[in-house]
Scaffold this motif. Structure first.
Motif, PDB file in Angstrom:
ATOM      1  N   THR A  18      14.393  32.713  28.903  1.00 47.99           N
ATOM      2  CA  THR A  18      13.266  32.470  29.790  1.00 47.99           C
ATOM      3  C   THR A  18      12.929  33.747  30.564  1.00 47.99           C
ATOM      4  OG1 THR A  18      13.948  30.192  29.995  1.00 47.99           O
ATOM      5  CG2 THR A  18      12.436  31.008  31.666  1.00 47.99           C
ATOM      6  N   CYS A  19      11.664  34.073  30.625  1.00 48.76           N
ATOM      7  CA  CYS A  19      11.225  35.277  31.335  1.00 48.76           C
ATOM      8  C   CYS A  19      11.516  35.117  32.825  1.00 48.76           C
ATOM      9  CB  CYS A  19       9.731  35.493  31.115  1.00 48.76           C
ATOM     10  SG  CYS A  19       9.039  36.843  32.075  1.00 48.76           S
ATOM     11  N   SER A  20      12.220  36.096  33.389  1.00 47.47           N
ATOM     12  CA  SER A  20      12.608  35.967  34.798  1.00 47.47           C
ATOM     13  C   SER A  20      11.460  36.327  35.727  1.00 47.47           C
ATOM     14  CB  SER A  20      13.828  36.845  35.082  1.00 47.47           C
ATOM     15  OG  SER A  20      13.534  38.171  34.693  1.00 47.47           O
ATOM     16  N   THR A  21      10.461  37.027  35.208  1.00 47.73           N
ATOM     17  CA  THR A  21       9.339  37.422  36.063  1.00 47.73           C
ATOM     18  C   THR A  21       8.433  36.233  36.373  1.00 47.73           C
ATOM     19  OG1 THR A  21       9.403  39.613  35.079  1.00 47.73           O
ATOM     20  CG2 THR A  21       7.399  39.023  36.297  1.00 47.73           C
ATOM     21  N   CYS A  22       8.163  35.420  35.361  1.00 52.20           N
ATOM     22  CA  CYS A  22       7.248  34.280  35.568  1.00 52.20           C
ATOM     23  C   CYS A  22       7.991  32.949  35.487  1.00 52.20           C
ATOM     24  CB  CYS A  22       6.125  34.326  34.541  1.00 52.20           C
ATOM     25  SG  CYS A  22       6.707  34.143  32.844  1.00 52.20           S
ATOM     26  N   ASN A  23       9.305  32.997  35.371  1.00 54.11           N
ATOM     27  CA  ASN A  23      10.107  31.778  35.226  1.00 54.11           C
ATOM     28  C   ASN A  23       9.650  30.912  34.055  1.00 54.11           C
ATOM     29  OD1 ASN A  23      11.976  32.137  37.340  1.00 54.11           O
ATOM     30  ND2 ASN A  23      10.328  31.669  38.802  1.00 54.11           N
TER      31      ASN A  23
ATOM     32  N   THR B 209      -1.963  36.511  33.420  1.00 51.83           N
ATOM     33  CA  THR B 209      -0.935  36.487  32.387  1.00 51.83           C
ATOM     34  C   THR B 209       0.212  37.425  32.770  1.00 51.83           C
ATOM     35  OG1 THR B 209      -2.634  36.071  30.745  1.00 51.83           O
ATOM     36  CG2 THR B 209      -0.533  36.889  29.920  1.00 51.83           C
ATOM     37  N   CYS B 210       1.408  36.926  32.601  1.00 49.63           N
ATOM     38  CA  CYS B 210       2.592  37.722  32.929  1.00 49.63           C
ATOM     39  C   CYS B 210       2.662  38.926  32.001  1.00 49.63           C
ATOM     40  CB  CYS B 210       3.838  36.856  32.764  1.00 49.63           C
ATOM     41  SG  CYS B 210       5.378  37.777  32.928  1.00 49.63           S
ATOM     42  N   ASN B 211       2.754  40.119  32.579  1.00 48.34           N
ATOM     43  CA  ASN B 211       2.729  41.290  31.702  1.00 48.34           C
ATOM     44  C   ASN B 211       4.115  41.680  31.196  1.00 48.34           C
ATOM     45  OD1 ASN B 211       3.851  42.440  33.920  1.00 48.34           O
ATOM     46  ND2 ASN B 211       2.055  43.667  34.484  1.00 48.34           N
ATOM     47  N   VAL B 212       5.129  40.958  31.618  1.00 52.51           N
ATOM     48  CA  VAL B 212       6.473  41.230  31.099  1.00 52.51           C
ATOM     49  C   VAL B 212       6.661  40.510  29.752  1.00 52.51           C
ATOM     50  CG1 VAL B 212       8.949  40.928  31.496  1.00 52.51           C
ATOM     51  CG2 VAL B 212       7.447  41.646  33.366  1.00 52.51           C
ATOM     52  N   CYS B 213       6.256  39.246  29.692  1.00 58.73           N
ATOM     53  CA  CYS B 213       6.463  38.466  28.457  1.00 58.73           C
ATOM     54  C   CYS B 213       5.160  38.285  27.684  1.00 58.73           C
ATOM     55  CB  CYS B 213       7.049  37.105  28.794  1.00 58.73           C
ATOM     56  SG  CYS B 213       5.957  36.099  29.813  1.00 58.73           S
ATOM     57  N   GLY B 214       4.074  38.823  28.209  1.00 61.82           N
ATOM     58  CA  GLY B 214       2.797  38.692  27.503  1.00 61.82           C
ATOM     59  C   GLY B 214       2.278  37.270  27.462  1.00 61.82           C
TER      60      GLY B 214
HETATM   61 ZN   LIG Z   1       6.806  36.275  31.909  1.00 64.05          ZN
END
Ligand SMILES: [Zn+2]
Length: 371
Positions: A157-162, A183-188
């Motif tokens: 799970t992406c920690s930036t956007c949970n 849109t979360c730019n860490v996980c796209g």
């Molecule tokens: Zn994310």
């Protein structure tokens, strides 16, 4: 055009304060919100009217103009949509989305809460088909290079956007705190990132793999048409869903047959003698030869219609026809005896054209064909 008073729309008096205007709009907007009134055009209309009223009354300059001149203040030049057309829903949400606050969880645009599933990209290929394949339908096996998740890849799970795929940005504006989702730019936007992956995988944990895909092509397809094979495009990372394979149809030219929609055309050449005496001929139709009989005395330009020997219709029952165009071949050189024969025939009444109604001109026949 008579327009309802903006104060009336929001249900407030002319002396209402900015805070009261905002409160009144919020109440109306929630009451008529499209999420609460799905498929209700009256509610949507009221929702738009309230937004229009609020757009004007919440702006001190516009409000002053409106108080002095009414709707006329915005007719014609510049003003708010020229005082005519309405704001569209997207405008309303992008301008006033915040005002609903927590009433709708802050999520607009149909993506309320739940995690988005990212879709892999589509792949495109061309498939060349013969006229026979088009007439009968065909199953084609094609090799495609698809991106798939590498064996052994693990996502977390992406920690930036949970895992939401989106992050909320809060900004302070004149209307108060404004929330917008990006849109979360860490996980796209997938809500997941790589935990561990094999060395040959790309940054998303994907590898390219050859896959043979079987495509069922129905009879009657047309050049340029696109068919979709679901889920045979690139896979998406994480728990995303695969894209589609888009298949563009290319029709190869046939040696003898010309296609025109569902009908086929065939040019038949017969000799002068065959036209005079009558003849049987084999036509190269789409699924083998068809024997046709030409009556003696047949005219050049005659079109014979072979019912149902064309291309099947893609959308309905039945086939088109095969239209055989009769062309009489004129000899390009003659022996001495032949020349004498034809010179004599010049004055022979039998050889002089006497077209009757049944010997319609080529153009009239063509006209009939399409009527
Ligand atoms: Zn994310």
């Amino acid at each position: 055009m008579s327009k309802k008073d903006f104060y009336e729309i929001l249900g407030i008096s002319k002396g209402a304060t900015a805070e009261e205007i905002k409160k009144a709009y919020r109440k109306k907007a929630i009451e008529f919100h499209p999420d609460k009134n799905p498929g209700n055009p009256t509610a949507e209309e009221n929702f738009k009217l309230a937004a229009e009223a609020y757009e004007v009354l919440s702006d001190p300059n516009k409000k002053a103009k409106y108080d002095q001149y009414g709707h006329q203040a915005f007719d014609g030049a510049g003003g708010f949509g020229g005082g005519h057309g309405h704001m569209n829903m997207d405008d309303i949400f992008s301008q006033f989305g915040d005002i609903f606050g927590s009433a709708f969880g802050g999520g607009f645009g149909g993506n309320s809460g739940g995690q988005r599933r990212v879709k892999g990209s589509n792949l495109r290929i061309k498939v060349k088909l013969t006229l026979e394949e088009i007439a009968n339908g065909v199953e084609k096996k094609v090799k495609v290079k698809r991106k798939i998740q590498a064996p052994g890849v693990r996502y977390k799970t992406c920690s930036t956007c949970n895992g939401q795929g989106q992050v909320l940005r809060v900004t302070n504006t004149i209307l108060g705190r404004m929330q917008s989702a990006t849109t979360c730019n860490v996980c796209g936007g997938s809500g997941q990132t790589i935990d561990s992956k094999p060395n040959n995988a790309d940054a998303y944990g994907m590898i390219l793999e050859d896959e043979t895909v079987s495509i069922k092509i129905p009879a009657g397809v047309v050049d340029g048409m696109q068919l979709k094979v679901s889920s045979k495009g690139n896979d998406a990372p994480g728990n995303g869903i695969p894209g589609d394979l888009i298949v563009a149809i290319e029709e190869q030219e046939h040696e003898f047959l010309k296609r025109e929609g569902e009908n086929l055309h065939y040019d038949l050449y017969i000799s002068f003698a065959e036209a005079v005496l009558g003849v049987s001929k084999d036509i190269d139709a789409i699924n083998g030869k068809v024997r046709i009989k030409l009556e003696e005395g047949i005219q050049s330009g005659k079109i014979l219609r072979l019912k149902g020997k064309g291309i099947p219709s893609l959308n309905s029952y039945g086939n088109g026809d095969l239209l055989v165009h009769v062309n009489v071949w004129t000899p390009k050189s003659l022996s001495k005896e032949q020349r004498q024969f034809f010179e004599k025939s010049l004055t022979d009444d039998n050889f002089i054209p006497h077209p009757e109604k049944s010997d319609k001109s080529f153009f009239e026949k063509v006209k009939d064909m399409f009527s």
